[in-house]
Write an enzyme that holds these catalytic residues in place. Sequence first.
Site, PDB file in Angstrom:
ATOM      1  N   ASP A   1       4.028   0.032  12.287  1.00  0.00           N
ATOM      2  CA  ASP A   1       4.197  -1.397  12.853  1.00  0.00           C
ATOM      3  C   ASP A   1       4.990  -1.979  12.511  1.00  0.00           C
ATOM      4  OD1 ASP A   1       3.291  -1.280  10.210  1.00  0.00           O
ATOM      5  OD2 ASP A   1       1.763  -2.592  10.487  1.00  0.00           O
TER       6      ASP A   1
ATOM      7  N   ARG B   1      -4.943  -1.901  11.200  1.00  0.00           N
ATOM      8  CA  ARG B   1      -4.863  -3.135  11.322  1.00  0.00           C
ATOM      9  C   ARG B   1      -5.159  -4.279  11.942  1.00  0.00           C
ATOM     10  NH1 ARG B   1      -6.227  -5.923   6.435  1.00  0.00           N
ATOM     11  NH2 ARG B   1      -6.835  -8.143   6.990  1.00  0.00           N
TER      12      ARG B   1
ATOM     13  N   ASP C   1       6.125  -4.593   5.078  1.00  0.00           N
ATOM     14  CA  ASP C   1       5.885  -5.722   6.724  1.00  0.00           C
ATOM     15  C   ASP C   1       6.200  -6.932   5.086  1.00  0.00           C
ATOM     16  OD1 ASP C   1       5.574  -7.531   8.853  1.00  0.00           O
ATOM     17  OD2 ASP C   1       3.499  -7.166   8.732  1.00  0.00           O
TER      18      ASP C   1
ATOM     19  N   THR D   1       5.060   2.413   5.775  1.00  0.00           N
ATOM     20  CA  THR D   1       3.828   2.532   6.187  1.00  0.00           C
ATOM     21  C   THR D   1       3.305   2.917   6.760  1.00  0.00           C
ATOM     22  OG1 THR D   1       2.398   0.475   7.872  1.00  0.00           O
ATOM     23  CG2 THR D   1       4.784   0.908   8.125  1.00  0.00           C
TER      24      THR D   1
ATOM     25  N   ASP E   1       1.017   3.231   9.382  1.00  0.00           N
ATOM     26  CA  ASP E   1       0.866   2.278  10.796  1.00  0.00           C
ATOM     27  C   ASP E   1       2.028   2.580  10.989  1.00  0.00           C
ATOM     28  OD1 ASP E   1      -1.338   1.587   9.375  1.00  0.00           O
ATOM     29  OD2 ASP E   1      -1.292  -0.559   8.814  1.00  0.00           O
TER      30      ASP E   1
ATOM     31  N   GLY F   1       0.698  -1.045  -0.216  1.00  0.00           N
ATOM     32  CA  GLY F   1       0.323  -0.153   0.035  1.00  0.00           C
ATOM     33  C   GLY F   1       0.932   1.179   0.234  1.00  0.00           C
TER      34      GLY F   1
ATOM     35  N   ARG G   1      -3.622 -20.515 -15.496  1.00  0.00           N
ATOM     36  CA  ARG G   1      -2.673 -21.501 -17.143  1.00  0.00           C
ATOM     37  C   ARG G   1      -4.215 -22.465 -18.015  1.00  0.00           C
ATOM     38  NH1 ARG G   1       1.254 -19.678 -17.129  1.00  0.00           N
ATOM     39  NH2 ARG G   1       3.101 -20.289 -15.198  1.00  0.00           N
TER      40      ARG G   1
HETATM   41  O1  F6P Z   1      -1.453  -1.568   5.580  1.00  0.00           O
HETATM   42  C1  F6P Z   1      -1.037  -0.061   5.644  1.00  0.00           C
HETATM   43  C2  F6P Z   1      -3.139  -0.563   5.565  1.00  0.00           C
HETATM   44  O2  F6P Z   1      -3.158   1.781   5.924  1.00  0.00           O
HETATM   45  C3  F6P Z   1      -3.602  -0.692   7.263  1.00  0.00           C
HETATM   46  O3  F6P Z   1      -4.352  -0.002   7.549  1.00  0.00           O
HETATM   47  C4  F6P Z   1      -5.354  -0.898   5.697  1.00  0.00           C
HETATM   48  O4  F6P Z   1      -5.665  -1.665   6.789  1.00  0.00           O
HETATM   49  C5  F6P Z   1      -4.501  -1.863   4.238  1.00  0.00           C
HETATM   50  O5  F6P Z   1      -3.891  -0.562   4.206  1.00  0.00           O
HETATM   51  C6  F6P Z   1      -5.498  -0.846   3.550  1.00  0.00           C
HETATM   52  O6  F6P Z   1      -5.331  -1.318   1.765  1.00  0.00           O
HETATM   53  P1  F6P Z   1      -5.576  -1.465   0.588  1.00  0.00           P
HETATM   54  O7  F6P Z   1      -6.740  -0.340   0.952  1.00  0.00           O
HETATM   55  O8  F6P Z   1      -4.509  -0.725   0.268  1.00  0.00           O
HETATM   56  O9  F6P Z   1      -5.845  -3.116   0.685  1.00  0.00           O
END
Ligand code: F6P
Length: 361
Positions: A144, A186, A117, A140, A142, A12, A86
């Site tokens: 995290d 998340r 991550d 990120t 987040d 993301g 395939r």
């Molecule tokens: O990992 C970053 C994050 O923003 C999370 O907090 C969130 O759950 C996720 O990406 C949502 O990402 P997408 O909508 O791109 O699947």
Amino acid sequence: MIQRLGILTGGGDAPGLNAVIRAVVKTACHDFTCDLLGIEDGYDGLVMDGKTRPLTPETVRGLVGRGGTVLGAANRGNPFAQRVVRGGQEMIEDISAQVVTGFERLGLDGLIVVGGDGTLRIATELGQRFGLPIVGVPKTIDNDLDGTDFTFGFDTALGVATEAFDRLHTTAESHHRVMVLELMGRDAGFIALQAGVAGDADAILIPEIAFDIDVVCNKIRQRVAAQRLFSLVAVAEGARPAGGAQIFRESGDALTAARLGGIGFQVGQAIEARTGRETRVTVLGHLQRGGTPSPRDRWLATRFGAAAVRLAASGGWGRMVGIRGMAIVDTRLEEATATPKRVDPDGEAVRMARGLGIVFG
Ligand code: F6P
């Protein structure tokens, strides 16, 4: 001697990605006279034809404050488990060897992988299994990731979330309402915790602390009794009630993570039903990820980009740049991606917030 580096951004997006790309290109060109190849759409760009382009100081001009990533980010494509078709049949295949072939075909000396991550775990495995020379840059919203105190993107997301609280505050106060704000996060509640404190929330619900809605409702009732007729509630999308589960908007499968969403509305409905206070719910969503990076994120992303090139030039493959206190550091990718960072439910930050009268349910 590095002569030709590749750079890709995966997972993301986060504000500051373009600032990293710009810093990598400028530093590589200025300090090391090294060529840079931009690889598009994450690891896909190493596997598919026509998805690379040379990056020069001219092509990255003006990128320091631009949101998103000019290289694109595949929707979490994983070469170790890729969806392929395939004979008309969809199946999951390990195509990681093609990443290595692509890397060799492009004549790269090394790769800078900017990701969270998932993307950095793939980088770790590519290094372990094939000896691919990779330097990681943590990204990120987040915050995290281990191996660094901060990831770029977090500060911008925090600013957007705090501003949302400031805006909700005045309308909540005017209408004597409860305002619930659902935020990203998340499995980690750093955005909800810090924006909640900075934005004067009365309750903060995060994935790390299972909540009891009655505790939140009691807090709202106490405020009403004290003539505080409005309340603000921060809810991380991954928060869950004690004994309950996280709420998903879309189910996932073996390759795609399920999409969280809906906990804010569930909390809002429960508050209105139990307290009788009029409640509104706002879901901030991708507004936290899009748009221009904050000055702090531009600064951090630029430092990370420059440090990643220096690490590559010194042969620091298999390592990730990070920041500890004020200093740029680097950690082994295995170590940085082994255990994700989480809010400590008993830590100083949560205790401090509780001391302010904020409830965590
Ligand atoms: O990992 C970053 C994050 O923003 C999370 O907090 C969130 O759950 C996720 O990406 C949502 O990402 P997408 O909508 O791109 O699947």
